[in-house]
Scaffold this active site. Structure first.
Site, PDB file in Angstrom:
ATOM      1  N   ASP A  13       0.885  -1.447  -0.028  1.00  0.00           N
ATOM      2  CA  ASP A  13      -0.214  -0.078  -0.184  1.00  0.00           C
ATOM      3  C   ASP A  13       0.834   1.076  -0.029  1.00  0.00           C
ATOM      4  OD1 ASP A  13      -1.877   2.095   0.794  1.00  0.00           O
ATOM      5  OD2 ASP A  13      -2.619   1.021   2.401  1.00  0.00           O
ATOM      6  N   ILE A  14       1.031   1.993  -0.946  1.00  0.00           N
ATOM      7  CA  ILE A  14       1.918   3.142  -1.217  1.00  0.00           C
ATOM      8  C   ILE A  14       1.489   4.446  -0.105  1.00  0.00           C
ATOM      9  CG2 ILE A  14       0.078   4.860  -2.591  1.00  0.00           C
ATOM     10  CD1 ILE A  14       2.685   5.185  -4.487  1.00  0.00           C
ATOM     11  N   ASN A  27      -6.521  12.035 -11.255  1.00  0.00           N
ATOM     12  CA  ASN A  27      -7.257  12.397 -12.632  1.00  0.00           C
ATOM     13  C   ASN A  27      -6.923  14.110 -12.784  1.00  0.00           C
ATOM     14  OD1 ASN A  27      -9.130  14.105 -11.137  1.00  0.00           O
ATOM     15  ND2 ASN A  27      -9.968  12.219 -10.327  1.00  0.00           N
ATOM     16  N   VAL A  36      -5.815   4.145  -6.405  1.00  0.00           N
ATOM     17  CA  VAL A  36      -4.761   4.895  -5.824  1.00  0.00           C
ATOM     18  C   VAL A  36      -5.120   6.466  -5.468  1.00  0.00           C
ATOM     19  CG1 VAL A  36      -2.164   5.594  -5.945  1.00  0.00           C
ATOM     20  CG2 VAL A  36      -2.695   3.468  -6.845  1.00  0.00           C
ATOM     21  N   ASP A  37      -5.494   7.083  -6.201  1.00  0.00           N
ATOM     22  CA  ASP A  37      -6.156   8.518  -5.962  1.00  0.00           C
ATOM     23  C   ASP A  37      -6.886   8.533  -4.857  1.00  0.00           C
ATOM     24  OD1 ASP A  37      -6.038  11.325  -6.415  1.00  0.00           O
ATOM     25  OD2 ASP A  37      -7.584  10.965  -8.237  1.00  0.00           O
ATOM     26  N   SER A 120      -1.588   4.517 -14.628  1.00  0.00           N
ATOM     27  CA  SER A 120      -2.546   4.235 -15.806  1.00  0.00           C
ATOM     28  C   SER A 120      -3.107   2.994 -16.036  1.00  0.00           C
ATOM     29  CB  SER A 120      -1.859   4.867 -17.150  1.00  0.00           C
ATOM     30  OG  SER A 120      -2.193   6.275 -17.148  1.00  0.00           O
ATOM     31  N   THR A 121      -2.799   2.063 -15.539  1.00  0.00           N
ATOM     32  CA  THR A 121      -2.838   0.536 -15.504  1.00  0.00           C
ATOM     33  C   THR A 121      -4.214   0.073 -14.672  1.00  0.00           C
ATOM     34  OG1 THR A 121      -1.452  -0.403 -13.800  1.00  0.00           O
ATOM     35  CG2 THR A 121      -0.532  -0.219 -15.887  1.00  0.00           C
ATOM     36  N   GLY A 122      -4.726   0.783 -14.292  1.00  0.00           N
ATOM     37  CA  GLY A 122      -5.954   0.521 -13.549  1.00  0.00           C
ATOM     38  C   GLY A 122      -7.400   1.019 -14.203  1.00  0.00           C
ATOM     39  N   TYR A 124      -7.579   3.247 -16.296  1.00  0.00           N
ATOM     40  CA  TYR A 124      -7.164   4.089 -17.611  1.00  0.00           C
ATOM     41  C   TYR A 124      -6.942   2.781 -18.586  1.00  0.00           C
ATOM     42  CZ  TYR A 124      -7.492   8.509 -15.807  1.00  0.00           C
ATOM     43  OH  TYR A 124      -7.750  10.012 -15.185  1.00  0.00           O
TER      44      TYR A 124
END
Length: 179
Positions: A13-14, A27, A36-37, A120-122, A124
């Site tokens: 978890d970042i 975004n 993540v955002d 971008s891999t989620g 997006y």
């Protein structure tokens, strides 16, 4: 790569990492969202949203920096990754720009440790293998140009992403950890 610089991959978890900076896969509004955002905004607290409102959004490929507030990280670097459209709308270049611009902000702020999610891999839908190759190549090129950051960490929330990043990093220089 600079002798003292290293790249690591962790699964975790970042929002829990005590790095100088963590990167938010944001975004364009910078006002929070999913994945993540949303996790970063929830963990940082309402002060992050208040500061982000003053930044007037962010263009794809660009990066902006805020304080980390309630996060263990001192800073949050917000970058907007490209939405995958089949690779025909400069997605590779825009994704590389996310890493370049985030690293440039790190240098400008004296940041020595930075943690990236898989941008971008989620939602997006950027292909993970392609994104990992771009991320690692961009960071390596940044180091080779003489820029110094002690540690760059790719934080993978899911096991599949973790395996792709570790494989892409390569067996010869793997420094893999689990948090």
């Amino acid at each position: 790569m600079e002798a003292n610089s290293k790249i690591i991959v962790v699964e975790g978890d970042i929002t829990k990492l005590k790095f100088d900076a963590i990167v938010n896969a944001a975004n364009r509004s910078l006002l929070g969202g999913g994945g993540v955002d949303g996790a970063i905004h929830r963990a940082a607290g309402p002060q992050l949203l208040a500061e982000c409102k003053k930044l007037n959004g962010c263009s794809t490929g660009q990066a902006k920096i805020t304080a980390g507030y309630n996060l263990p990280a001192k800073y949050v670097i917000h970058t907007v990754g490209p939405i995958w459209r089949g690779g025909y709308e400069n997605e590779d270049e825009l994704l590389a720009a996310c890493y370049k611009n985030s690293m440039a902000l790190a240098i400008n702020y004296g940041i020595k440790s930075i943690a990236f999610p898989s941008i971008s891999t989620g939602a997006y839908r950027f292909p993970i293998k392609r994104a990992a190759a771009i991320a690692i190549k961009t960071v390596r090129n940044f180091f080779e140009s003489g820029n110094i950051v002690d540690i760059v960490c790719f934080v993978c929330f899911e096991k599949e992403t973790y395996y792709v990043y570790t494989e892409t990093l390569g067996a010869s220089e793997k420094q893999i950890e689990k948090i």
